[in-house]
Every structure is written in structure tokens, then in C-alpha cells.
Design a protein around this motif. Structure first.
Motif, PDB file in Angstrom:
ATOM      1  N   PHE A  16      -5.809  51.827 -49.423  1.00  0.00           N
ATOM      2  CA  PHE A  16      -6.233  52.131 -47.998  1.00  0.00           C
ATOM      3  C   PHE A  16      -5.563  53.325 -47.592  1.00  0.00           C
ATOM      4  N   LEU A  20      -7.403  56.932 -47.374  1.00  0.00           N
ATOM      5  CA  LEU A  20      -7.864  57.373 -45.955  1.00  0.00           C
ATOM      6  C   LEU A  20      -7.760  58.993 -46.202  1.00  0.00           C
ATOM      7  N   HIS A 340      -9.738  46.830 -48.843  1.00  0.00           N
ATOM      8  CA  HIS A 340      -9.635  48.132 -48.364  1.00  0.00           C
ATOM      9  C   HIS A 340     -10.607  48.893 -47.703  1.00  0.00           C
ATOM     10  N   PHE A 343     -10.282  47.457 -44.097  1.00  0.00           N
ATOM     11  CA  PHE A 343      -9.019  48.280 -43.576  1.00  0.00           C
ATOM     12  C   PHE A 343      -9.578  49.745 -42.982  1.00  0.00           C
ATOM     13  N   LEU A 344     -10.403  50.141 -43.494  1.00  0.00           N
ATOM     14  CA  LEU A 344     -10.822  51.565 -43.186  1.00  0.00           C
ATOM     15  C   LEU A 344     -11.808  51.410 -41.903  1.00  0.00           C
ATOM     16  N   ILE A 346     -11.746  48.656 -39.859  1.00  0.00           N
ATOM     17  CA  ILE A 346     -11.027  48.385 -38.456  1.00  0.00           C
ATOM     18  C   ILE A 346     -10.172  49.641 -38.048  1.00  0.00           C
ATOM     19  N   SER A 347      -9.587  50.327 -38.846  1.00  0.00           N
ATOM     20  CA  SER A 347      -8.634  51.200 -38.389  1.00  0.00           C
ATOM     21  C   SER A 347      -9.404  52.470 -37.974  1.00  0.00           C
ATOM     22  N   VAL A 348     -10.351  52.849 -38.137  1.00  0.00           N
ATOM     23  CA  VAL A 348     -11.199  53.919 -37.467  1.00  0.00           C
ATOM     24  C   VAL A 348     -11.898  53.415 -36.203  1.00  0.00           C
ATOM     25  N   ILE A 351      -7.614  51.490 -34.461  1.00  0.00           N
ATOM     26  CA  ILE A 351      -6.209  52.455 -34.461  1.00  0.00           C
ATOM     27  C   ILE A 351      -6.434  53.843 -34.775  1.00  0.00           C
ATOM     28  N   PRO A 352      -7.448  54.668 -34.433  1.00  0.00           N
ATOM     29  CA  PRO A 352      -7.602  56.015 -34.871  1.00  0.00           C
ATOM     30  C   PRO A 352      -6.301  56.841 -34.450  1.00  0.00           C
ATOM     31  N   LEU A 355      -3.180  56.091 -36.648  1.00  0.00           N
ATOM     32  CA  LEU A 355      -3.191  56.704 -38.126  1.00  0.00           C
ATOM     33  C   LEU A 355      -3.079  58.072 -37.923  1.00  0.00           C
TER      34      LEU A 355
END
Length: 531
Positions: A16, A20, A340, A343-344, A346-348, A351-352, A355
């Protein structure tokens, strides 16, 4: 698939963090919206990862397609028109899989595949040097020699060195990069062997967490503060509607344009070739030595490209950087690639902003380790010890990738490999033994198991060098295939032999024949009897 979750989950975190910045960098290098790279990474992980037969391969946007995408967006009149070509490319890839085109990957020499892995490892290290010291003029995904900012791999490094000498380096970015690299080496060489906790929590996760903390604590510091351009840059939507607004959709109104179809076929061809080469390479470095079904892989990639194109993503291939990071981090099954991707996603969404606090120099340190493991100095010695037939295609592939790009470098290595095969085929078509007596010179020529038109020159040279009044013993006992070109050479030589008083005796499975009236009839008869 969940049998090795304790291995796959930590590996997915490392992949991940590697994927990213590459997703964002490749989108930037392609002249596409940044979010399109993330879409391709998510689809490559979740969709392609689920459908693929590869247990350790990881798919996403590929640097090898960046130049094609950059030119196509301009040529086709916009990004939404280009997405139609991505969808068409995916359909063609599925057809390639149905037609069993996946076998192409097996015809690349091992020396070229090893050269590809090594070249990629070196280029990863070279490309990360500016990011390591806080000089970020080139995008993370710009892996070709000539960059979109007008620089090349080495001028960018020279600029970095000049900046360091002039005292213009980013002290904060460099400090946290050095600390992160030390953590990664310590984790890999010492701590991972001390307890299960250090195997579950991977060094890259610790390095990234430390990098975020360092940035937050020092961002107001005039000396150690890291500026925004030295951080990850994920698009941050203001609302759910603005998040949905980042997706693009293909304009199927241009599907009748021949240029759309040409671009689609180009994407399918290049993406398929890059995928097959990556599959071959990852299978070689898979500790469990599993074999990926290549036709299924092409259909999985095609499905991924259709979905990616339909929602605004870049073209997808299996990517050696992410795949090797997965293997080196202990990934065992496709679960790591799929997770992975989640994870990409969910994160964008969630929690952008967090990041965007990750220093690029920390990720450069992570990629340094990935690159070194692909291009260990011991491999160069090993390839050299195998002899020039292995070393020359290997080193040409490495240099080609460093000074051009992935596909050109592989093409150069393959071309040299073919030349090596031709040279050895020329040399190994026959074995020659010469005996001399008072009356005449006896030459015994034993032909190889397969003799083709490649061997014409070598055999003709030996026949023409026979002296007058000599005696030729031609042994074809072990020959299973004799090209008609070679038979014609012998037929023509029979006339020369009479004029130079050269007697010819042929030893075959059927016995011994001296000066046969017709070599064509003799060998055709031998072929029929063998059949």
C-alpha cells in the motif's frame, strides 16, 4: 486464501505504501487526473487481484504506459475520449486470453528476465535519490530515462548533488529519510528475527508513522520543516458529492473513431506484454515457485481495464515494483494484493488528509530497500560466472532499461539473446574430427540432433575447406531433423567432391553408404523411415 493471513496482512501494508505514491506519480506523468491513478490502483488490487491466478503479483497503473497515455489524451481530444480506448483495450486483452496468447511470456530468455528485475531495481534506486534528499522535480511514476520535466535520470541526480553542495537540500526530508532507512535495515536484518511482533508490524509502517509524526511536529520549524511539495498529495474532496465528482466516464460517442481503436489495441498489446513479463519475473522470485496461468491473467487484466476505464481509471498491468515489494515483505497469497486495494480505497475516502502528511523521502527510503533487493551486486557476479551467453543479454537488458525504458530495454536484451542463439547455433551444428595418414586426410563430421538453415554457413565453410584427395565421413546417426537447405548444400557439394577427388561416406541408422547418387533422395528416404 486466509491460510497465510499473518504474512499477507503486513505485506499488504507495505505494498500500500509503495503503491500510493506510484499511483499518483504515474497519473501525473501521464497527464491524467491524480485520482485516476488511485482508481487504477484500487481496481488492480481488488478486481484483478481477485480474478488473477497469480498468488503474489500486484496490479495497478504502470509507468510503461505513461508515455502512451500522455500522447493519447492529447490526440483523442480529452480524457473521457481516452477512457473509451482503455475499455476497448480491456476487451482485446480478454480476447488475447481466450486465444491462448499468454504463452508468449514463456519465450523470453531467463537472462533477459533477470536483467529486467535488476534494471528495474537500479532505476528505482536512481529515481528515488532526488526524493530522498527533498528534490522532487520528477513525478514518482516517471520511470523512463527522459522525464516529462525535461530532465533525465542522471541530470536529476546531478542537480540534486549540486543542490546539496550549495546547501539547498531539505534538511527535514533528508533527516527523516536517513532515520527511516536505518529503521528499515535494522528491522529487516535484526528485529524481524527477534520476535513475532516485529514480523507482524513491518518496518515500513513504523517508518511511515514516524515520518508523519516528524512532519506534524516540525512543520512550523524553519530548518526541519518539510514543504508541501515534498509530501504525498492525495486529492481531498470537500464533500461526498465532490468525491463522486472525481470519477470520469467514457464518452462512447467517439467509439467510431479509428484512432480510438488503434489506441485501444496499443494499450492491450503493451499492457499484455508488460503483464506477461512481470508474471514470468515474479514467478522466478516466488519462494514457493508457483506458476501463474498466463491466459487467465490476461483475462483478469482485461476485466480490470474495462472496469477501470468505465469509472475514470488509468490502464492497468501487473507491476514488478509492487509485486517484488509484496514478495520481499513476506506475502504468500493473493490476499495481500486484494487487501492493499481495499487499503487504497478506504484511505482515499476516510483519511486523505492524514496521507498528505507522509514525506516522500520516507517512501523513497522504502523503495531503496525494494530496489536493492532486486539488484544485489552478487547477482552481477553470478551472471558473469555463467558465461558470456548469459551475461551479455543480461547486462544489455539492464543498461537498456536504465537508459531508455522497460519495454525498449527488454527488446534490446531479447535481440541480443537471439543473436547469441544464432552464433551458438552456427558454432554447434557439427563436430569435426580430423585424422591424417600418409595417403590421405580423413575428416569425420558428426551432425547435431537438429540442423537448420542457421547452420548453413558453418557447414558450407567446412565443406569448402576440405583438401583434394581427402576422405569425408559424415555421421548423421543422431540427427533427428535435417533442414532441406542443408541437404541441398550436400547435393551441390557432391559435384565439387567428384572434381576434387573427395570420397564421401555417410553413416546413418540404415547403415553406411558411400557417394550416394542423390543426397536429396537419400535423406528424404531417411526421414520417411524415421517417421
Amino acid at each position: 486464501m486466509f491460510k497465510y493471513i499473518k504474512n499477507d496482512l503486513p505485506a499488504s501494508i507495505v505494498v500500500f505504501f509503495v503503491a500510493l505514491p506510484l499511483c499518483l506519480g504515474i497519473a501525473l506523468a501521464s497527464g491524467a487526473p491524480l485520482f485516476s491513478g488511485l482508481i487504477a490502483g484500487i481496481v488492480g488490487g481488488i478486481v484483478v487481484g481477485s480474478l488473477s491466478g497469480s498468488q503474489i503479483g500486484v496490479s495497478g497503473p504502470a509507468a510503461g504506459l505513461a508515455a502512451i497515455v500522455l500522447a493519447a489524451i492529447s490526440t483523442l481530444g480529452g480524457y473521457q475520449n481516452f477512457l473509451v480506448a482503455v475499455v476497448i483495450g480491456g476487451v482485446i486483452q480478454i480476447l488475447f486470453g481466450i486465444l491462448k496468447a499468454g504463452v508468449i511470456g514463456y519465450y523470453f530468455p531467463s537472462s533477459v528476465i533477470k536483467g529486467m528485475l535488476t534494471g528495474i531495481g537500479i532505476i528505482i534506486i536512481l529515481k528515488q535519490i532526488p526524493h530522498f534528499f527533498g528534490f522532487d522535480n520528477d513525478p514518482e511514476g516517471d520511470f523512463s530515462y527522459f522525464q516529462i520535466d525535461g530532465e533525465n535520470t542522471f541530470t536529476e541526480i546531478f542537480n540534486t548533488i549540486s543542490g546539496i553542495v550549495a546547501g539547498n537540500l531539505s534538511a527535514g526530508a533528508t533527516l527523516i529519510a536517513v532515520v527511516s532507512l536505518a529503521i528499515l535495515i535494522l528491522w529487516d536484518k535484526v528485529l524481524s528475527k527477534k520476535g513475532k511482533i516485529f514480523q507482524l508490524i513491518q518496518g515500513p509502517l513504523v517508518a511511515v508513522a514516524l515520518g508523519i509524526i516528524f512532519y506534524i511536529l516540525t512543520k512550523e520549524d524553519a530548518t526541519l520543516g518539510i514543504s508541501k511539495e515534498h509530501l504525498v498529495s492525495v486529492p481531498v474532496p470537500d464533500s461526498f458529492d465532490s468525491f463522486l465528482g472525481q470519477f470520469s466516464f467514457p464518452n462512447f460517442g467517439v467509439i467510431g473513431d479509428p484512432q480510438i481503436w488503434i489506441t485501444g489495441f496499443t494499450i492491450a498489446l503493451v499492457a499484455s506484454l508488460e503483464t506477461l513479463l512481470c508474471v514470468e519475473a515474479t514467478d522466478k522470485i516466488d519462494p514457493m515457485k508457483r506458476v501463474t496461468p498466463t491466459n487467465r491473467e490476461l483475462m483478469a487484466q482485461g476485466t480490470g481495464n474495462i472496469i477501470s476505464g468505465m469509472i475514470g481509471g488509468l490502464p492497468i498491468t501487473q507491476v514488478i515494483v509492487r509485486s517484488s515489494a509484496n514478495i520481499q515483505s513476506g506475502g504468500k497469497t493473493k490476499l495481500s494484493a486484494i487487501v492493499h486495494g481495499f487499503f487504497l480505497l478506504i484511505s482515499v475516502i476516510l483519511i486523505p488528509t492524514l496521507l498528505n502528511n507522509i514525506p516522500l523521502s520516507v517512501l523513497a527510503a522504502v523503495l531503496f530497500i525494494v530496489g536493492y533487493k532486486l539488484a544485489k551486486p552478487a547477482l552481477f557476479k553470478k551472471m558473469y560466472d555463467l558465461g558470456w551467453k548469459q551475461f551479455i543479454p543480461f547486462i544489455v537488458t539492464v543498461l537498456g532499461i536504465i537508459f531508455t525504458d522497460l519495454l525498449v530495454g527488454i527488446g534490446l536484451g531479447l535481440a541480443v539473446g537471439i543473436v547469441v542463439i544464432l552464433i551458438k547455433s552456427y558454432q554447434n551444428s557439427h563436430f569435426l574430427h580430423i585424422e591424417e595418414s600418409e595417403n590421405h586426410k580423413k575428416v569425420k563430421m558428426t551432425l547435431a540432433e537438429e540442423v537448420t538453415f542457421f547452420n548453413k554457413g558453418a557447414i558450407l565453410k567446412e565443406l569448402d575447406s576440405l583438401e583434394k584427395n581427402s576422405y569425408l565421413e559424415l555421421d548423421v546417426t543422431k540427427t533427428r531433423y535435417l533442414d532441406n537447405d542443408i541437404i541441398e548444400i550436400l547435393e551441390d557439394f557432391s559435384e565439387k567432391a567428384k572434381n576434387r577427388n573427395i570420397n564421401i561416406k555417410i553413416i546413418s541408422e540404415r547403415g553406411v553408404v558411400e557417394n550416394p547418387p542423390s543426397y536429396i533422395e537419400f535423406f528424404n528416404l531417411k526421414k520417411k523411415q524415421s517417421a
